[in-house]
Design an enzyme around this catalytic site. Structure first.
Site, PDB file in Angstrom:
ATOM      1  N   SER A 145       0.799  -1.239  -0.064  1.00 61.80           N
ATOM      2  CA  SER A 145       0.022  -0.077  -0.091  1.00 61.80           C
ATOM      3  C   SER A 145       0.684   1.290   0.174  1.00 61.80           C
ATOM      4  O   SER A 145       1.872   1.294   0.543  1.00 61.80           O
ATOM      5  CB  SER A 145      -0.746  -0.273   1.334  1.00 61.80           C
ATOM      6  OG  SER A 145      -1.310   1.251   1.462  1.00 61.80           O
ATOM      7  N   TYR A 169      -2.046  -1.012  10.974  1.00 65.25           N
ATOM      8  CA  TYR A 169      -2.372  -1.503   9.457  1.00 65.25           C
ATOM      9  C   TYR A 169      -1.087  -1.381   8.812  1.00 65.25           C
ATOM     10  O   TYR A 169      -0.557  -2.269   7.985  1.00 65.25           O
ATOM     11  CB  TYR A 169      -3.497  -0.993   8.911  1.00 65.25           C
ATOM     12  CG  TYR A 169      -3.625  -1.120   7.636  1.00 65.25           C
ATOM     13  CD1 TYR A 169      -3.900  -2.278   7.053  1.00 65.25           C
ATOM     14  CD2 TYR A 169      -3.463  -0.163   6.354  1.00 65.25           C
ATOM     15  CE1 TYR A 169      -3.925  -2.687   5.616  1.00 65.25           C
ATOM     16  CE2 TYR A 169      -3.503  -0.505   5.217  1.00 65.25           C
ATOM     17  CZ  TYR A 169      -3.683  -1.595   4.716  1.00 65.25           C
ATOM     18  OH  TYR A 169      -3.813  -1.988   3.222  1.00 65.25           O
ATOM     19  N   LYS A 212       2.040  -3.854   6.857  1.00 65.64           N
ATOM     20  CA  LYS A 212       2.439  -3.921   5.370  1.00 65.64           C
ATOM     21  C   LYS A 212       3.845  -3.790   5.471  1.00 65.64           C
ATOM     22  O   LYS A 212       4.671  -4.479   4.473  1.00 65.64           O
ATOM     23  CB  LYS A 212       1.612  -2.819   4.559  1.00 65.64           C
ATOM     24  CG  LYS A 212       0.096  -3.117   4.468  1.00 65.64           C
ATOM     25  CD  LYS A 212      -0.086  -4.216   3.614  1.00 65.64           C
ATOM     26  CE  LYS A 212      -1.701  -4.721   3.540  1.00 65.64           C
ATOM     27  NZ  LYS A 212      -1.766  -5.941   2.747  1.00 65.64           N
TER      28      LYS A 212
HETATM   29  P1  NAD Z   1     -10.901  -6.972   1.038  1.00 64.07           P
HETATM   30  O1  NAD Z   1     -11.173  -6.901   2.683  1.00 64.07           O
HETATM   31  O2  NAD Z   1     -12.027  -6.546   0.216  1.00 64.07           O
HETATM   32  O3  NAD Z   1     -10.205  -8.133   0.614  1.00 64.07           O
HETATM   33  C1  NAD Z   1      -9.425  -9.067   1.621  1.00 64.07           C
HETATM   34  C2  NAD Z   1      -9.823 -10.499   1.830  1.00 64.07           C
HETATM   35  O4  NAD Z   1      -9.034 -11.055   2.440  1.00 64.07           O
HETATM   36  C3  NAD Z   1     -11.209 -10.461   1.977  1.00 64.07           C
HETATM   37  O5  NAD Z   1     -12.136 -11.270   1.383  1.00 64.07           O
HETATM   38  C4  NAD Z   1     -11.014 -11.216   3.519  1.00 64.07           C
HETATM   39  O6  NAD Z   1     -12.113 -12.021   3.716  1.00 64.07           O
HETATM   40  C5  NAD Z   1      -9.822 -12.061   3.114  1.00 64.07           C
HETATM   41  N1  NAD Z   1      -8.932 -12.452   4.393  1.00 64.07           N
HETATM   42  C6  NAD Z   1      -8.629 -11.468   5.316  1.00 64.07           C
HETATM   43  N2  NAD Z   1      -7.938 -12.347   6.394  1.00 64.07           N
HETATM   44  C7  NAD Z   1      -7.687 -13.426   5.867  1.00 64.07           C
HETATM   45  C8  NAD Z   1      -7.184 -14.637   6.456  1.00 64.07           C
HETATM   46  N3  NAD Z   1      -6.454 -14.472   7.518  1.00 64.07           N
HETATM   47  N4  NAD Z   1      -7.507 -15.902   5.701  1.00 64.07           N
HETATM   48  C9  NAD Z   1      -7.853 -15.763   4.295  1.00 64.07           C
HETATM   49  N5  NAD Z   1      -8.452 -14.648   3.795  1.00 64.07           N
HETATM   50  C10 NAD Z   1      -8.471 -13.667   4.642  1.00 64.07           C
HETATM   51  O7  NAD Z   1      -9.774  -5.812   0.694  1.00 64.07           O
HETATM   52  P2  NAD Z   1      -9.199  -5.329  -0.534  1.00 64.07           P
HETATM   53  O8  NAD Z   1      -9.571  -3.817  -0.771  1.00 64.07           O
HETATM   54  O9  NAD Z   1      -9.755  -6.135  -1.564  1.00 64.07           O
HETATM   55  O10 NAD Z   1      -7.629  -5.419  -0.355  1.00 64.07           O
HETATM   56  C11 NAD Z   1      -6.820  -6.314  -0.784  1.00 64.07           C
HETATM   57  C12 NAD Z   1      -5.636  -6.323  -0.291  1.00 64.07           C
HETATM   58  O11 NAD Z   1      -4.969  -5.209  -0.737  1.00 64.07           O
HETATM   59  C13 NAD Z   1      -5.265  -6.300   1.444  1.00 64.07           C
HETATM   60  O12 NAD Z   1      -4.290  -6.738   1.689  1.00 64.07           O
HETATM   61  C14 NAD Z   1      -5.293  -4.789   1.487  1.00 64.07           C
HETATM   62  O13 NAD Z   1      -4.537  -4.484   2.673  1.00 64.07           O
HETATM   63  C15 NAD Z   1      -4.511  -4.202   0.275  1.00 64.07           C
HETATM   64  N6  NAD Z   1      -4.659  -3.000  -0.021  1.00 64.07           N
HETATM   65  C16 NAD Z   1      -5.771  -2.467  -0.236  1.00 64.07           C
HETATM   66  C17 NAD Z   1      -6.261  -1.120  -0.247  1.00 64.07           C
HETATM   67  C18 NAD Z   1      -7.560  -0.474  -0.537  1.00 64.07           C
HETATM   68  O14 NAD Z   1      -7.735   0.651  -0.457  1.00 64.07           O
HETATM   69  N7  NAD Z   1      -8.552  -1.323  -0.739  1.00 64.07           N
HETATM   70  C19 NAD Z   1      -5.138  -0.218  -0.741  1.00 64.07           C
HETATM   71  C20 NAD Z   1      -3.632  -0.634  -0.439  1.00 64.07           C
HETATM   72  C21 NAD Z   1      -3.671  -2.146  -0.119  1.00 64.07           C
HETATM   73  C1  WQD Z   2      -9.104   9.643   0.960  1.00 60.56           C
HETATM   74  C2  WQD Z   2      -9.193  11.297   1.276  1.00 60.56           C
HETATM   75  C3  WQD Z   2      -9.666  11.913   3.375  1.00 60.56           C
HETATM   76  C4  WQD Z   2     -13.477   9.853   4.020  1.00 60.56           C
HETATM   77  C5  WQD Z   2      -6.760   4.514   3.016  1.00 60.56           C
HETATM   78  C6  WQD Z   2      -5.847   4.156   3.603  1.00 60.56           C
HETATM   79  C7  WQD Z   2      -4.550   3.700   3.029  1.00 60.56           C
HETATM   80  C8  WQD Z   2      -5.204   2.595   1.716  1.00 60.56           C
HETATM   81  C9  WQD Z   2      -6.123   3.264   1.008  1.00 60.56           C
HETATM   82  C10 WQD Z   2      -5.130   0.254   2.380  1.00 60.56           C
HETATM   83  C11 WQD Z   2      -8.788  11.932   2.526  1.00 60.56           C
HETATM   84  C12 WQD Z   2     -10.854  12.071   2.815  1.00 60.56           C
HETATM   85  C13 WQD Z   2     -12.270  10.375   3.395  1.00 60.56           C
HETATM   86  C14 WQD Z   2     -14.661  10.748   4.303  1.00 60.56           C
HETATM   87  C15 WQD Z   2     -13.328  12.441   3.345  1.00 60.56           C
HETATM   88  N1  WQD Z   2      -5.725   1.305   2.274  1.00 60.56           N
HETATM   89  N2  WQD Z   2     -12.182  11.458   3.404  1.00 60.56           N
HETATM   90  N3  WQD Z   2     -14.405  11.902   4.201  1.00 60.56           N
HETATM   91  O1  WQD Z   2      -6.889   7.699   3.870  1.00 60.56           O
HETATM   92  O2  WQD Z   2      -6.028   8.023   1.215  1.00 60.56           O
HETATM   93  O3  WQD Z   2      -6.150   5.878   2.409  1.00 60.56           O
HETATM   94  O4  WQD Z   2      -7.442   3.985   1.750  1.00 60.56           O
HETATM   95  O5  WQD Z   2      -4.019   0.196   2.282  1.00 60.56           O
HETATM   96  O6  WQD Z   2      -3.637   2.690   3.644  1.00 60.56           O
HETATM   97  O7  WQD Z   2      -5.288   4.815   4.811  1.00 60.56           O
HETATM   98  O8  WQD Z   2      -8.108   6.959   1.835  1.00 60.56           O
HETATM   99  O9  WQD Z   2     -10.588   7.036   1.107  1.00 60.56           O
HETATM  100  O10 WQD Z   2     -10.053   7.137   3.532  1.00 60.56           O
HETATM  101  O11 WQD Z   2      -9.389   9.108   2.089  1.00 60.56           O
HETATM  102  O12 WQD Z   2     -13.032  13.887   3.551  1.00 60.56           O
HETATM  103  O13 WQD Z   2     -15.649  10.227   4.777  1.00 60.56           O
HETATM  104  O14 WQD Z   2     -10.564  11.553   1.342  1.00 60.56           O
HETATM  105  O15 WQD Z   2      -9.606  12.899   4.556  1.00 60.56           O
HETATM  106  O16 WQD Z   2      -8.086  13.188   2.249  1.00 60.56           O
HETATM  107  P1  WQD Z   2      -6.743   7.303   2.429  1.00 60.56           P
HETATM  108  P2  WQD Z   2      -9.677   7.561   2.064  1.00 60.56           P
END
Ligand code: NAD
Ligand code: WQD
Length: 350
Positions: free
Chosen positions: A126, A150, A154
């Site tokens: 991330s 979190y 990562k």
């Molecule tokens: P999500 O929660 O929709 O998907 C994650 C999946 O992993 C889920 O289906 C959950 O049931 C499964 N899971 C969790 N723990 C588990 C375990 N111990 N064993 C087996 N399955 C398990 O999330 P997402 O948005 O699809 O994110 C996928 C990956 O990408 C995650 O690792 C997340 O941290 C990373 N990521 C997401 C974002 C984002 O903004 N969505 C941004 C950066 C990184």
């Molecule tokens: C985006 C912008 C908020 C909600 C997060 C995680 C990051 C990654 C992606 C997993 C910011 C603003 C948000 C609301 C708002 N996930 N906001 N009102 O914080 O950039 O990233 O998701 O890895 O680790 O931290 O994303 O969508 O929460 O926020 O004004 O109700 O929107 O302040 O500026 P963020 P976000």
């Protein structure tokens, strides 16, 4: 048929979209997910969209015996490892849960992979690992730091992958650092389905649009950005899914061409390289969908950075991948999913 891939967390938001992209690219996949933050219905819909039943195993990455069974009954080229918990706020109140699930779970997975000599992995990292960036756009050599469990989880996994690469050059480890994934499959059949009130901006906006939430709170309008609101690099989940196919292709090419040279640990940003402010996104959503989004400005959210934007250069040069879809498609596809599935994968609200 191409190689067989294990997709952990494949029932989740990004995983389900990537399963479709992998299927379209000809890969054979097995999805392994404990459904802690997802639903079987996502897998059903992926099967419908691909026209092929998806092989799904309900299991936890911390369950060594279950993983051994899966690895002993399949010959995998590699693993795309999405499984993990992802809520920043929850990680602050439940750090042990996050460290156990995301770090111990990944160590367990890597140990079983090593046992079965499967040493190719694409990990979901991330942009959060960059903390408060010193300069924009952020390239992969920027300093890393995190302020919440979190993010720490990562970062810790990235260090583990780096150490593995040093210990044994048979490991090929790509860490994809996603910026802000949004959007949904253009069919409107799969998308992001938060369990609770969304923490992230785009699902919050779409739930306001569909009438489930009253109004959006915009956290801060006093940042030194184009309009005072936070700036992020939003990326369409379909582009992100293609980025995983490109990463796998890279692993396949490198491992077949350079039998004596490993990929090692390779961090790559997946972003568009373009920043969009919160207010710009809200206005684009209103314009594209014709829906009203009442909003108010409130104070800054603790832990937020002003601006975050990827350098997308490395992905383009090394993977031949770049994001194609615009903010318009991100809004359109989010609304298509939300308006057709107001309760996500649940038939009724619970
Ligand atoms: P999500 O929660 O929709 O998907 C994650 C999946 O992993 C889920 O289906 C959950 O049931 C499964 N899971 C969790 N723990 C588990 C375990 N111990 N064993 C087996 N399955 C398990 O999330 P997402 O948005 O699809 O994110 C996928 C990956 O990408 C995650 O690792 C997340 O941290 C990373 N990521 C997401 C974002 C984002 O903004 N969505 C941004 C950066 C990184
Ligand atoms: C985006 C912008 C908020 C909600 C997060 C995680 C990051 C990654 C992606 C997993 C910011 C603003 C948000 C609301 C708002 N996930 N906001 N009102 O914080 O950039 O990233 O998701 O890895 O680790 O931290 O994303 O969508 O929460 O926020 O004004 O109700 O929107 O302040 O500026 P963020 P976000």
């Amino acid at each position: 048929m191409k190689n067989k891939i294990l997709v952990t967390g494949g029932a989740g938001y990004i995983g389900s979209h990537t399963c479709i992209a992998l299927h379209e690219a000809g890969y054979d996949i097995v999805v392994y997910d404990n459904l802690s933050n997802s639903s079987c219905e996502a897998i059903n819909r992926v099967s419908i969209l691909t026209g092929k039943p998806i092989e799904f195993i309900k299991g936890d990455i911390r369950d060594t015996e279950m993983l051994r069974q899966v690895f002993s009954s399949n010959y995998f080229f590699g693993v795309i490892h999405f499984a993990g918990l992802k809520s920043v706020g929850e990680s602050v109140s439940k750090p042990l849960l996050y460290y156990n699930n995301n770090i111990s779970g990944t160590i367990n997975l890597l140990e079983v992979m090593a046992e079965y000599d499967v040493k190719n992995i694409v990990f979901s990292s991330s942009a959060t690992v960059y903390g408060d960036p010193e300069k924009l756009p952020i390239d992969e050599s920027s300093p890393r730091s995190c302020t919440n469990p979190y993010g720490q989880s990562k970062l810790a996994v990235e260090y583990i992958l780096e150490d593995l690469a040093i210990s044994d050059d048979n490991w090929n480890l790509i860490s994809l650092r996603y910026f802000n994934p949004v959007g949904a499959h253009p069919s409107g059949k799969i998308g992001e389905d938060p369990n609770d009130i969304p923490n992230n901006l785009m699902p919050y906006i779409s739930q306001v649009a569909v009438g489930k939430l009253d109004k959006l709170n915009i956290f801060g309008n006093d940042y030194s950005t184009v309009d005072g609101t936070g700036v992020r690099d939003f990326i369409h989940v379909s582009d992100l899914a293609q980025g995983h196919v490109a990463a796998l292709n890279h692993l396949e090419q490198q491992t077949s061409l350079n039998k004596n040279r490993s990929v090692g640990f390779l961090p790559i940003n997946l972003g568009t390289g373009r920043g969009t402010s919160v207010l710009e996104l809200v206005n684009a959503f209103i314009q594209v969908t014709g829906q009203a989004i009442p909003y108010q400005f409130v104070g800054r959210r603790a832990g937020d950075v002003a601006s975050c934007c990827a350098s997308a250069y490395k992905a383009k040069v090394l993977l031949g991948w770049e994001a194609k879809l615009s903010i318009t498609e991100m809004c359109q596809d989010t609304w298509n999913w939300q308006s057709n599935n107001p309760n996500g994968y649940r038939v009724k609200d619970i």
